[in-house]
Design a protein around this motif. Structure first.
Motif, mmCIF file in Angstrom:
data_model
loop_
_atom_site.group_PDB
_atom_site.id
_atom_site.type_symbol
_atom_site.label_atom_id
_atom_site.label_comp_id
_atom_site.label_asym_id
_atom_site.label_seq_id
_atom_site.Cartn_x
_atom_site.Cartn_y
_atom_site.Cartn_z
ATOM 1 N N UNK A 152 0.844 -1.194 0.000
ATOM 2 C CA UNK A 152 0.000 0.000 0.000
ATOM 3 C C UNK A 152 0.880 1.246 0.000
ATOM 4 N N UNK A 153 0.515 2.206 -0.831
ATOM 5 C CA UNK A 153 1.207 3.486 -0.904
ATOM 6 C C UNK A 153 0.201 4.601 -0.692
ATOM 7 N N UNK A 154 0.715 5.750 -0.269
ATOM 8 C CA UNK A 154 -0.119 6.938 -0.152
ATOM 9 C C UNK A 154 0.610 8.095 -0.830
ATOM 10 N N UNK A 155 -0.133 8.856 -1.608
ATOM 11 C CA UNK A 155 0.493 9.955 -2.324
ATOM 12 C C UNK A 155 -0.499 11.093 -2.511
ATOM 13 N N UNK A 156 0.031 12.331 -2.494
ATOM 14 C CA UNK A 156 -0.806 13.488 -2.766
ATOM 15 C C UNK A 156 -1.000 13.696 -4.272
ATOM 16 N N UNK A 157 -0.156 13.063 -5.079
ATOM 17 C CA UNK A 157 -0.252 13.218 -6.528
ATOM 18 C C UNK A 157 -0.105 11.870 -7.207
ATOM 19 N N UNK A 158 -1.108 11.488 -7.997
ATOM 20 C CA UNK A 158 -1.057 10.261 -8.783
ATOM 21 C C UNK A 158 -1.217 10.632 -10.256
ATOM 22 N N UNK A 159 -0.315 10.144 -11.087
ATOM 23 C CA UNK A 159 -0.377 10.386 -12.526
ATOM 24 C C UNK A 159 -0.925 9.138 -13.213
ATOM 25 N N UNK A 160 -1.985 9.313 -14.002
ATOM 26 C CA UNK A 160 -2.584 8.186 -14.732
ATOM 27 C C UNK A 160 -1.878 8.034 -16.070
ATOM 28 N N UNK A 161 -0.913 7.126 -16.135
ATOM 29 C CA UNK A 161 -0.194 6.835 -17.380
ATOM 30 C C UNK A 161 -0.330 5.353 -17.690
ATOM 31 N N UNK A 162 -1.465 4.791 -17.317
ATOM 32 C CA UNK A 162 -1.663 3.340 -17.414
ATOM 33 C C UNK A 162 -2.520 2.927 -18.595
ATOM 34 N N UNK A 164 -4.943 3.064 -22.318
ATOM 35 C CA UNK A 164 -6.272 3.392 -22.822
ATOM 36 C C UNK A 164 -7.366 3.073 -21.798
ATOM 37 N N UNK A 165 -7.289 1.903 -21.184
ATOM 38 C CA UNK A 165 -8.273 1.517 -20.169
ATOM 39 C C UNK A 165 -7.699 1.832 -18.786
ATOM 40 N N UNK A 166 -7.452 3.110 -18.538
ATOM 41 C CA UNK A 166 -6.758 3.541 -17.329
ATOM 42 C C UNK A 166 -7.621 3.362 -16.080
ATOM 43 N N UNK A 167 -7.156 2.491 -15.181
ATOM 44 C CA UNK A 167 -7.855 2.315 -13.900
ATOM 45 C C UNK A 167 -7.698 3.556 -13.036
ATOM 46 N N UNK A 168 -6.548 4.225 -13.133
ATOM 47 C CA UNK A 168 -6.329 5.446 -12.351
ATOM 48 C C UNK A 168 -7.269 6.559 -12.809
ATOM 49 N N UNK A 169 -7.433 6.716 -14.105
ATOM 50 C CA UNK A 169 -8.348 7.735 -14.634
ATOM 51 C C UNK A 169 -9.783 7.439 -14.214
ATOM 52 N N UNK A 170 -10.155 6.169 -14.297
ATOM 53 C CA UNK A 170 -11.520 5.796 -13.918
ATOM 54 C C UNK A 170 -11.756 6.036 -12.436
ATOM 55 N N UNK A 171 -10.782 5.656 -11.597
ATOM 56 C CA UNK A 171 -10.926 5.858 -10.155
ATOM 57 C C UNK A 171 -10.988 7.338 -9.806
ATOM 58 N N UNK A 172 -10.286 8.166 -10.567
ATOM 59 C CA UNK A 172 -10.312 9.606 -10.342
ATOM 60 C C UNK A 172 -11.513 10.291 -10.964
ATOM 61 N N UNK A 173 -12.390 9.501 -11.591
ATOM 62 C CA UNK A 173 -13.627 10.002 -12.204
ATOM 63 C C UNK A 173 -13.339 11.102 -13.233
ATOM 64 N N UNK A 174 -12.301 10.866 -14.014
ATOM 65 C CA UNK A 174 -11.973 11.791 -15.103
ATOM 66 C C UNK A 174 -12.765 11.361 -16.332
ATOM 67 N N UNK A 175 -13.556 12.286 -16.870
ATOM 68 C CA UNK A 175 -14.453 11.957 -17.980
ATOM 69 C C UNK A 175 -13.667 11.631 -19.245
ATOM 70 N N UNK A 176 -14.261 10.808 -20.082
ATOM 71 C CA UNK A 176 -13.611 10.365 -21.308
ATOM 72 C C UNK A 176 -14.650 10.204 -22.402
ATOM 73 N N UNK A 177 -14.352 10.722 -23.591
ATOM 74 C CA UNK A 177 -15.189 10.497 -24.756
ATOM 75 C C UNK A 177 -14.566 9.402 -25.596
#
Length: 251
Positions: A152-162, A164-177
């Protein structure tokens, strides 16, 4: 936030994007935790790196590691293969017409990722965790990152570079078209008897582009190209099941 397993910057994804960002931040003096498993499977996929990308890679001392594995894109040739009655004549665009040695440099994707990952592992500013993220838990002022290995890690900043099907982007609720095309790309690495002369050729067909990208030689093959062939999905599946010899005849 507890200091236990706390990291200032976490990058999710160890592809070319995540690796390059980690090296850039490390160059600027930032400590980075990079999470991901580099995909170094040998495929037919390749990338062309143009001048802006090459300048960036030079600034982080990565270009000198990559250059010997690249092939220059000196000429781009376009051929109308649509079968139209009034076809456009073949056209060649040469970098020297712009005063350049090449438009860019071509490299296989797996080799790019492999070399960048080795550079990241060698950096004292990058903590490289070769694992996948299982889940994220967004708190008020930090993010909990739960790894598949139980860490387990904790961070104030997470970059979603994972990807097309980014789990980080989805978890951060970043919209996608999103939208799709009725095409699939078949990729392959080709060896051939004659040199490509640093020419990448794009045949425009009614099904989509058929493109050969000039590649650097290997230890066993002096003349190589990468193929990107766009077509209907069912046709791509049919060709993917062929033996290399049969596929070569279709190509």
């Amino acid at each position: 936030m507890s200091e236990l397993n706390a990291v200032p910057i976490a990058i999710a994804g160890a592809g070319a994007t995540g690796l390059t960002l980690a090296l850039c931040l490390a160059k600027m003096g930032h400590a980075v935790t990079l999470i991901g498993k580099p995909d170094v499977r040998v495929t037919g996929r390749a990338v062309s790196m143009f001048e802006g990308t090459k300048r960036l890679l030079k600034n982080i001392s990565a270009w000198e590691l990559l250059e010997a594995h690249t092939a220059p894109l000196a000429t781009l040739r376009i051929i109308d293969d649509t079968g139209s009655l009034f076809r456009a004549p073949p056209a060649s665009f040469q970098a020297r017409e712009l005063g350049l040695e090449a438009f860019g440099s071509n490299i296989e994707n797996w080799k790019l990722v492999k070399i960048l990952s080795e550079a990241a592992k060698a950096s004292p500013m990058i903590h490289f965790i070769e694992d996948h993220v299982q889940s994220y838990d967004f708190k008020t002022d930090y993010v909990e990152i739960h790894l598949e290995n139980g860490g387990e890690l904790r961070s104030k900043l997470v970059v979603a570079a994972d990807g097309f099907k980014s789990a980080a982007r989805e978890a951060g609720q970043i919209a996608l078209k999103q939208w799709t095309y009725p095409q699939t790309a078949l990729t392959a690495l080709l060896t051939h008897a004659l040199p490509h002369n640093d020419i990448s050729t794009e045949f425009h067909t009614r099904q989509g582009p058929f493109t050969t990208v000039a590649m650097a030689p290997s230890h066993t093959a002096p003349h190589r190209s990468s193929l990107v062939w766009m077509m209907q999905p069912d046709r791509a599946q049919q060709l993917a099941r062929l033996t290399p010899e049969a596929l070569a005849r279709e190509i």
